[in-house]
Design a protein around this motif. Structure first.
Motif, mmCIF file in Angstrom:
data_model
loop_
_atom_site.group_PDB
_atom_site.id
_atom_site.type_symbol
_atom_site.label_atom_id
_atom_site.label_comp_id
_atom_site.label_asym_id
_atom_site.label_seq_id
_atom_site.Cartn_x
_atom_site.Cartn_y
_atom_site.Cartn_z
ATOM 1 N N GLY A 101 0.824 -1.217 0.000
ATOM 2 C CA GLY A 101 0.000 0.000 0.000
ATOM 3 C C GLY A 101 0.852 1.260 0.000
ATOM 4 O O GLY A 101 0.534 2.249 -0.668
ATOM 5 N N THR A 102 1.946 1.212 0.744
ATOM 6 C CA THR A 102 2.872 2.350 0.754
ATOM 7 C C THR A 102 3.475 2.562 -0.627
ATOM 8 O O THR A 102 3.607 3.701 -1.101
ATOM 9 C CB THR A 102 3.997 2.097 1.775
ATOM 10 N N TYR A 103 3.814 1.461 -1.295
ATOM 11 C CA TYR A 103 4.367 1.560 -2.653
ATOM 12 C C TYR A 103 3.344 2.185 -3.608
ATOM 13 O O TYR A 103 3.693 3.047 -4.423
ATOM 14 C CB TYR A 103 4.778 0.176 -3.144
ATOM 15 N N LEU A 104 2.078 1.747 -3.506
ATOM 16 C CA LEU A 104 1.048 2.312 -4.376
ATOM 17 C C LEU A 104 0.890 3.815 -4.135
ATOM 18 O O LEU A 104 0.755 4.595 -5.081
ATOM 19 C CB LEU A 104 -0.278 1.597 -4.138
ATOM 20 N N CYS A 105 0.888 4.224 -2.859
ATOM 21 C CA CYS A 105 0.785 5.651 -2.547
ATOM 22 C C CYS A 105 1.974 6.425 -3.106
ATOM 23 O O CYS A 105 1.823 7.527 -3.645
ATOM 24 C CB CYS A 105 0.689 5.851 -1.035
ATOM 25 N N PHE A 106 3.164 5.856 -2.972
ATOM 26 C CA PHE A 106 4.364 6.508 -3.508
ATOM 27 C C PHE A 106 4.275 6.663 -5.022
ATOM 28 O O PHE A 106 4.577 7.729 -5.567
ATOM 29 C CB PHE A 106 5.601 5.693 -3.136
ATOM 30 N N GLU A 107 3.859 5.591 -5.704
ATOM 31 C CA GLU A 107 3.749 5.648 -7.167
ATOM 32 C C GLU A 107 2.732 6.696 -7.598
ATOM 33 O O GLU A 107 2.968 7.463 -8.536
ATOM 34 C CB GLU A 107 3.343 4.274 -7.705
ATOM 35 N N GLY A 108 1.566 6.728 -6.913
ATOM 36 C CA GLY A 108 0.553 7.718 -7.253
ATOM 37 C C GLY A 108 1.042 9.136 -7.024
ATOM 38 O O GLY A 108 0.855 10.028 -7.865
ATOM 39 N N ALA A 109 1.694 9.367 -5.884
ATOM 40 C CA ALA A 109 2.214 10.706 -5.573
ATOM 41 C C ALA A 109 3.314 11.098 -6.556
ATOM 42 O O ALA A 109 3.400 12.258 -6.988
ATOM 43 C CB ALA A 109 2.732 10.738 -4.140
ATOM 44 N N GLU A 110 4.167 10.133 -6.915
ATOM 45 C CA GLU A 110 5.255 10.422 -7.858
ATOM 46 C C GLU A 110 4.702 10.821 -9.227
ATOM 47 O O GLU A 110 5.212 11.739 -9.876
ATOM 48 C CB GLU A 110 6.152 9.201 -7.995
ATOM 49 N N LYS A 111 3.642 10.157 -9.668
ATOM 50 C CA LYS A 111 3.045 10.491 -10.959
ATOM 51 C C LYS A 111 2.438 11.889 -10.934
ATOM 52 O O LYS A 111 2.541 12.641 -11.914
ATOM 53 C CB LYS A 111 2.001 9.435 -11.340
ATOM 54 N N ILE A 112 1.798 12.238 -9.819
ATOM 55 C CA ILE A 112 1.237 13.586 -9.705
ATOM 56 C C ILE A 112 2.362 14.620 -9.713
ATOM 57 O O ILE A 112 2.281 15.648 -10.409
ATOM 58 C CB ILE A 112 0.395 13.709 -8.427
ATOM 59 N N TYR A 113 3.420 14.356 -8.966
ATOM 60 C CA TYR A 113 4.563 15.279 -8.935
ATOM 61 C C TYR A 113 5.165 15.437 -10.328
ATOM 62 O O TYR A 113 5.503 16.554 -10.753
ATOM 63 C CB TYR A 113 5.618 14.752 -7.959
ATOM 64 N N HIS A 114 5.302 14.326 -11.043
ATOM 65 C CA HIS A 114 5.881 14.382 -12.387
ATOM 66 C C HIS A 114 5.003 15.216 -13.310
ATOM 67 O O HIS A 114 5.501 15.991 -14.137
ATOM 68 C CB HIS A 114 6.042 12.969 -12.938
ATOM 69 N N ARG A 115 3.697 15.075 -13.180
ATOM 70 C CA ARG A 115 2.791 15.862 -14.026
ATOM 71 C C ARG A 115 2.895 17.353 -13.722
ATOM 72 O O ARG A 115 2.813 18.193 -14.629
ATOM 73 C CB ARG A 115 1.351 15.402 -13.816
ATOM 74 N N LEU A 116 3.064 17.683 -12.448
ATOM 75 C CA LEU A 116 3.118 19.091 -12.060
ATOM 76 C C LEU A 116 4.441 19.734 -12.433
ATOM 77 O O LEU A 116 4.501 20.951 -12.662
ATOM 78 C CB LEU A 116 2.888 19.223 -10.547
ATOM 79 N N THR A 117 5.505 18.944 -12.496
ATOM 80 C CA THR A 117 6.837 19.525 -12.706
ATOM 81 C C THR A 117 7.415 19.258 -14.092
ATOM 82 O O THR A 117 8.468 19.785 -14.422
ATOM 83 C CB THR A 117 7.826 18.987 -11.657
ATOM 84 N N HIS A 118 6.727 18.443 -14.920
ATOM 85 C CA HIS A 118 7.259 18.115 -16.249
ATOM 86 C C HIS A 118 6.178 18.311 -17.309
ATOM 87 O O HIS A 118 5.987 17.484 -18.190
ATOM 88 C CB HIS A 118 7.769 16.668 -16.307
ATOM 89 N N ARG A 119 5.484 19.410 -17.213
ATOM 90 C CA ARG A 119 4.398 19.645 -18.163
ATOM 91 C C ARG A 119 4.893 19.732 -19.596
ATOM 92 O O ARG A 119 4.223 19.324 -20.527
ATOM 93 C CB ARG A 119 3.659 20.948 -17.816
ATOM 94 N N HIS A 120 6.062 20.328 -19.793
ATOM 95 C CA HIS A 120 6.558 20.529 -21.144
ATOM 96 C C HIS A 120 7.756 19.641 -21.446
ATOM 97 O O HIS A 120 8.388 19.792 -22.474
ATOM 98 C CB HIS A 120 6.948 22.001 -21.353
ATOM 99 N N GLY A 121 8.060 18.730 -20.512
ATOM 100 C CA GLY A 121 9.222 17.866 -20.734
ATOM 101 C C GLY A 121 8.896 16.752 -21.699
ATOM 102 O O GLY A 121 7.761 16.288 -21.787
ATOM 103 N N GLY A 122 9.863 16.326 -22.431
ATOM 104 C CA GLY A 122 9.672 15.218 -23.369
ATOM 105 C C GLY A 122 10.567 14.066 -23.012
ATOM 106 O O GLY A 122 11.506 14.182 -22.244
#
Length: 233
Positions: free
Chosen positions: A58-79
């Motif tokens: 469950g901790t891993y799932l929470c980490f993965e979900g949070a990491e994906k949200i962080y990536h979306r917020l910080t890599h909007r224009h990244g390729g």
């Protein structure tokens, strides 16, 4: 399912289904040859560890979900500068399969442990049979859906080239809907990881003796239970 289509991006269309088949076989091998025996042994000698392993997942799932949200917020224009697998050469296929199977391992372990927790009161033989059935069903359903998703654009393209106007409209609709569908699956996948992971942590903590987090969420839930349109959600 929201993750797997990403592994077949950049592959030749005629290799998508074989790749998914290889990943599905690897996933089933993980479940039956590695996860199932380990889960049965733990449930027999140390059932408390089943709950602890579930919470780690469950901790891993929470980490993965949070990491994906962080990536979306910080890599909007990244390729992604990585070359598509079809360009890299034949060895890329093996790397794609190996990477997907590694990612699948943790998710498969979580699914199997969740199923095991529900049948801890059964005998060892019954537990084994139930887990085998779960492994077969989950693998078949998940990768069957993935196969349908990744071939949706090919089917749409074939329909769009038929003489029938209705077929052409449906085909164009399917092709244009594909990016939106994959985007929606990505969002749903993030929400599901956080929702399921958070629930596992709340319930597991309560079962291990720490009731405060679960009680807090339960109190918040009951405080809005009678509100129209909010209560059911």
């Amino acid at each position: 399912t929201a993750v797997t289509p990403a592994y077949v991006q950049g592959l030749a269309a005629n290799r998508e289904l074989p790749i998914i088949g290889k990943i599905a076989k690897g996933s089933l091998r993980n479940k039956l040859l590695l996860i199932l025996p380990a889960a049965l042994i733990l449930s027999a000698v140390a059932p408390l560890l089943v709950e602890i392993i579930l919470m780690i997942g469950g901790t891993y799932l929470c980490f993965e979900g949070a990491e994906k949200i962080y990536h979306r917020l910080t890599h909007r224009h990244g390729g992604d500068d990585q070359l598509p697998a079809v360009v890299q050469g034949p060895e890329a296929e093996a790397k794609v399969v190996a990477g997907a199977v590694r990612t699948d391992f943790s998710l498969s372990a979580e699914i199997m442990v969740i199923a095991l927790k529900e049948v801890l009161d059964e005998g060892l033989a019954q537990r084994a049979i139930i887990l085998v059935v779960v492994a077969l069903l989950i693998t078949g359903i998940v990768y069957g859906v993935v196969a349908l998703i990744v071939k949706m654009d090919d089917l749409g393209l074939a329909l769009s080239q038929r003489p029938s106007d209705a077929s052409q409209r449906v085909g164009r609709l399917m092709v244009s809907a594909m990016p939106k569908l994959l985007g929606a699956l990505s969002v749903i996948g993030m929400a599901a990881m956080l929702w399921v992971g958070g629930h596992i942590l709340l319930v597991g903590a309560a079962e291990l003796g720490w009731h405060a987090p679960y009680d807090l969420v339960h109190d918040l839930e009951t405080s809005v239970a009678d509100l129209d349109a909010v209560g059911d959600a």
